[in-house]
Design an enzyme around this catalytic site. Sequence first.
Site, PDB file in Angstrom:
ATOM      1  N   SER A 321     148.908  37.873  -0.432  1.00  0.00           N
ATOM      2  CA  SER A 321     149.921  38.380   0.479  1.00  0.00           C
ATOM      3  C   SER A 321     150.848  37.273   0.947  1.00  0.00           C
ATOM      4  O   SER A 321     151.400  36.530   0.143  1.00  0.00           O
ATOM      5  CB  SER A 321     149.237  39.090   1.662  1.00  0.00           C
ATOM      6  OG  SER A 321     150.177  39.748   2.467  1.00  0.00           O
ATOM      7  N   ASP A 396     150.141  49.496  -3.285  1.00  0.00           N
ATOM      8  CA  ASP A 396     150.383  48.590  -2.158  1.00  0.00           C
ATOM      9  C   ASP A 396     151.279  49.259  -1.114  1.00  0.00           C
ATOM     10  O   ASP A 396     152.389  49.709  -1.431  1.00  0.00           O
ATOM     11  CB  ASP A 396     151.027  47.300  -2.664  1.00  0.00           C
ATOM     12  CG  ASP A 396     150.859  46.154  -1.693  1.00  0.00           C
ATOM     13  OD1 ASP A 396     151.176  46.341  -0.504  1.00  0.00           O
ATOM     14  OD2 ASP A 396     150.409  45.075  -2.118  1.00  0.00           O
ATOM     15  N   HIS A 473     161.106  21.225 -28.302  1.00  0.00           N
ATOM     16  CA  HIS A 473     161.918  20.909 -27.126  1.00  0.00           C
ATOM     17  C   HIS A 473     161.118  20.438 -25.914  1.00  0.00           C
ATOM     18  O   HIS A 473     161.711  20.029 -24.912  1.00  0.00           O
ATOM     19  CB  HIS A 473     162.748  22.137 -26.717  1.00  0.00           C
ATOM     20  CG  HIS A 473     163.710  22.598 -27.757  1.00  0.00           C
ATOM     21  ND1 HIS A 473     163.373  23.513 -28.731  1.00  0.00           N
ATOM     22  CD2 HIS A 473     165.005  22.257 -27.996  1.00  0.00           C
ATOM     23  CE1 HIS A 473     164.418  23.749 -29.514  1.00  0.00           C
ATOM     24  NE2 HIS A 473     165.425  22.986 -29.088  1.00  0.00           N
TER      25      HIS A 473
END
Length: 524
Positions: A321, A396, A473
């Site tokens: 949270s 949620d 890279h």
Amino acid sequence: MAKLLSCVLGPRLYKIYRERDSERPSSGVSETPTPVTTPPSSSWDTYYQPRALEKHADSILALASVFWSISYYSSPFAFFYLYRKGYLSLSKVVPFSHYAGTLLLLLAGVACLRGIGRWTNPQYRQFITILEATHRNQSAENRKQLSNYNFDFRSWPVDFHWEEPSSRKESRGGPSRRGVALLRPEPLHRGTADTFLNQVKKLPCQITSFLVAHTLGRRMLYPGSVYLLQKALMPVLLQGQARLVEEVICCEGNAGFYEVGCVSTPLEAGYSVLGWNHPGFAGSTGVPFPQNEANAMDVVVQFAIHRLGFQPQDIIIYAWSIGGFTATWAAMSYPDISAVILDASFDDLVPLALKVMPDSWRGLVTRTVRQHLNLNNAEQLCRYQGPVLLIRRTKDEIITTTVPEDVMSNRGNDLLLKLLQHRYPRVMAEEGLQVVKQWLEASSQLEEASIYSRFEVEEDWCLSVLRSYQAEHGPDFPWSVGEDMSADGRRQLALFLAQKHLHNFEATHCTPLPTQNFQMPWHL
């Protein structure tokens, strides 16, 4: 007399840890268990029995502290009422001050009686002797004896100070001082100069924002710092502390406390966890504002590195949270940390604050958050180069901006999109962004698998493309992979990356995370 004064001013003692089956040493204090082993439950007993005088006096003082806390929070309304009734005149205030002084003297007498009750208790006298000895000399033996007592944390001797040379010499000017600004000044409108007149015009708004942030706002954002809530949860916290002493060190955050809550997840998964409370929570001092939170997290990481001996590469940060703010700050500030796991976290506080406040307050809420309570999780997370796992809870009710069933309003989605867009901007172009949003609409594993198979994601091909780019890279983000790729290739790669960085958990915000859902983040 000195011992009696120490008993009067000493901390409240909650529990004493004893071994049942072993011989009692001559000092009456048992050995301390190692923090990484779990002794049999039958080998430990916890108790502290205060004498009647201490018990009753402590109850009176505890009740007085509760009334004081209620009076503190209701004082603005009380002053307004007394002013309207005319009770704030000098003729009325003087007698009231006499009553208040008498009450304070009575409470001081009760505190002295509690001290006498402690002084007559051999257990408390032994405890206060060990505590004073440890404050004078923090030897290993003294600390081991003191660890057999559970008492008010504020009186515990300091283990580690943030100004210790061993912790500051490597961090001063180093990575923990880089990153994004925690708070943002109010932006200027185009063509507007920040003149003295404009500053005067803004002053009322700035004062209002400051008052809102330091009164209602901070307590709404961090309810765990409210004394009344801490008092109500004290029995639960003590049970959690007793379990932690007997098992392993652990952590907890947000409106919970490290003693209880989601601590069982990493513990049952086999990890040792360093516990800390937010500023203003339980025995932790201070108030929970962003800079204080960052300072506290800085000391926690420094303690783990310089006192406990962990290397940053061995540290995994797990947050739930609102704890995602300090977790992302630590990841940004200590880039060598191994991994970050964010459970039920969000990208930015402003949309969630606007959800619970009246729409007419939009300007005030936005200004207050940006200037005083700016939890910019996504911005900080994008400064971290290591592995990240986001856990989204599909029901949620806290970090959704509409209703819990609307999974697309979950701010965890925005955290994922911002992270992927920063790390893989070419892949997360128009086609990749659209397909990831479709995938995020899925609220079950079956729907996820259906979308994944519809676009025929070839995981081996995705891995080979990413590994080839990394070999050529280097690992530092952002990557330009996908620049010369077809639209279908970008869709596949975007879905693959989204599925590796975010896992769904079908539960509400406060449901404990099962151990099987606690997984290490993906990395090449």
